[in-house]
Design an enzyme around this catalytic site. Structure first.
Site, PDB file in Angstrom:
ATOM      1  N   ASP A  75       1.032  -1.506  -0.557  1.00 25.68           N
ATOM      2  CA  ASP A  75      -0.174  -0.650  -0.066  1.00 25.68           C
ATOM      3  C   ASP A  75       1.034   1.277  -0.072  1.00 25.68           C
ATOM      4  OD1 ASP A  75      -1.945   1.813   0.264  1.00 25.68           O
ATOM      5  OD2 ASP A  75      -2.771   1.085   2.015  1.00 25.68           O
ATOM      6  N   ASP A 120      -2.935   2.496  -6.297  1.00 23.59           N
ATOM      7  CA  ASP A 120      -2.134   2.536  -5.008  1.00 23.59           C
ATOM      8  C   ASP A 120      -1.964   1.188  -4.185  1.00 23.59           C
ATOM      9  OD1 ASP A 120      -4.502   3.228  -3.774  1.00 23.59           O
ATOM     10  OD2 ASP A 120      -3.699   4.381  -1.803  1.00 23.59           O
ATOM     11  N   GLU A 121      -2.642   0.923  -4.151  1.00 26.63           N
ATOM     12  CA  GLU A 121      -2.098  -1.223  -3.396  1.00 26.63           C
ATOM     13  C   GLU A 121      -2.600  -2.435  -3.851  1.00 26.63           C
ATOM     14  OE1 GLU A 121      -5.758  -1.533  -0.238  1.00 26.63           O
ATOM     15  OE2 GLU A 121      -6.785   0.239  -0.938  1.00 26.63           O
TER      16      GLU A 121
END
Length: 360
Positions: A14, A108-109
């Site tokens: 993350d 983003d993860e």
């Protein structure tokens, strides 16, 4: 666990305050300063907040006026989704050097299954450390990681040492970790579900574990089995590289019941903006808009409308929501929760120009 009882090695990686960190990386004047990605207008909403801003209590989905009140020095920067997507592609290229089993959750993860990895590395924590170091070297940004034997615990572990850290939850420690955890911190338990659990006397993982499967199915429907097993530290879901999200939604339980149309419109706007931000960030569009209404007696209703072409803006979602919302007024009872979902999702047409929501 796999068929032979050997623990899997799952990572959840993350990025730290991703949108805000990209802006601070690209503009040295913003480094070390409280920053919000979004628009500062009266109807604006914070899309992301830097760690400097978070110290003041600023967080994503917060109305911009509230954020500015909490942090008068807050700087608003308009989102640049093309820049975020470009960095995301760099990050995912790094992931692909370690495993083909990558399940992106957003820009983003992602989950990674590194049980059998392309580097032949035995220790999952070393894989996570190496990936995080590569991300730092190649993008100038930091990432946090969780390492465990299933997706639920890897996700929980990634939050333990943020920012720029990692944590591991072993098969030996997993059940005890879950038992001690407040259910409101469980991934997959939102505010409304946490409130419902609290009313049923369920406040920790241990409380959840004490309830049998029939009880959880009775009160939480098809989510019941998921809650039953994660309370025991068990999550058999595979890391799915072909996963396609079928819908994106947002909902909010209000502190006081809503009785008039204007209040309902005001409560829905941040939810519409949140859904649209996800669509913009991930380059997707949808055709079906669903309005969810939960009344003060906990009964609920949904209304949906499907349009011929994918919606192209937050304003268009708002127009459809208005068509679904207006006919239910005047209401005979109070509204405790409203939700908006966009489904029939597909990748946005590359030939079209993305339109930013006017009130992120």
């Amino acid at each position: 666990m796999d068929t032979f009882g050997t623990p899997r090695k799952i990572l959840h990686v993350d990025m730290d305050a991703f949108y805000a960190s990209v802006e601070q990386r690209d503009n040295p004047e913003l480094r070390g300063r409280p920053l919000a990605v979004g628009y500062g207008e009266a109807r604006g909403v914070v899309a992301a907040a830097s760690y400097e801003a978070r110290k003041f209590g600023v967080h994503s989905a917060m109305p911009s006026v509230t954020a500015k009140r909490k942090c008068p020095e807050l700087i608003f920067v308009k989102p640049r989704f093309d820049a975020y997507r470009a960095v995301s592609q760099q990050i995912h290229a790094i992931f692909a050097e370690y495993t083909p089993l990558i399940e992106p959750l957003s820009l983003d993860e992602a989950y990674l299954d590194v049980t059998e990895n392309l580097k032949g590395m035995e220790i999952a924590t070393e894989v996570a450390e190496q990936i995080r170091a590569r991300i730092r070297a190649e993008t100038g940004l930091t990432a946090s990681a969780g390492v465990s034997y299933n997706k639920f615990l890897a996700k929980m572990a990634s939050d333990l040492n943020k920012p720029n850290g990692q944590a591991v939850i072993t098969p030996k420690n997993g059940p005890g970790f879950v038992e001690a955890l407040p259910v409101k911190k469980f991934h997959g338990v939102g505010p409304a579900t946490a409130e419902k659990m609290q009313k049923l006397g369920i406040e920790t993982g241990a409380d959840l574990k004490a309830r049998d499967l029939a009880f959880l199915q009775q009160h939480f429907g098809k989510s019941g089995p998921y809650f039953y097993w994660i309370a025991r530290g068990i999550d058999e879901r595979e890391v799915d590289p072909d996963r396609v999200r079928k819908s994106i939604g947002a909902e909010d339980t209000f502190r006081e019941d809503i009785h008039d149309l204007e209040a309902a419109r005001a409560g829905l706007q941040p939810l519409i903006d949140k859904v649209w931000r996800y669509c913009e960030a991930n380059g997707i569009r949808g055709k079906t808009v669903t309005l969810k209404v939960k009344w003060d007696d906990f009964t609920q209703m949904t209304r949906s409308k499907t349009v011929a072409t994918p919606v192209a803006s937050a304003a268009e979602i708002a127009e459809i929501v208005e068509l679904l919302l207006s006919p239910i007024f005047p209401v005979a009872k109070g509204i405790r929760l409203l939700g908006v979902t966009l489904s029939s999702l597909d990748v946005a047409d590359e030939g079209s120009q993305p339109q930013l929501a006017l009130a992120l």
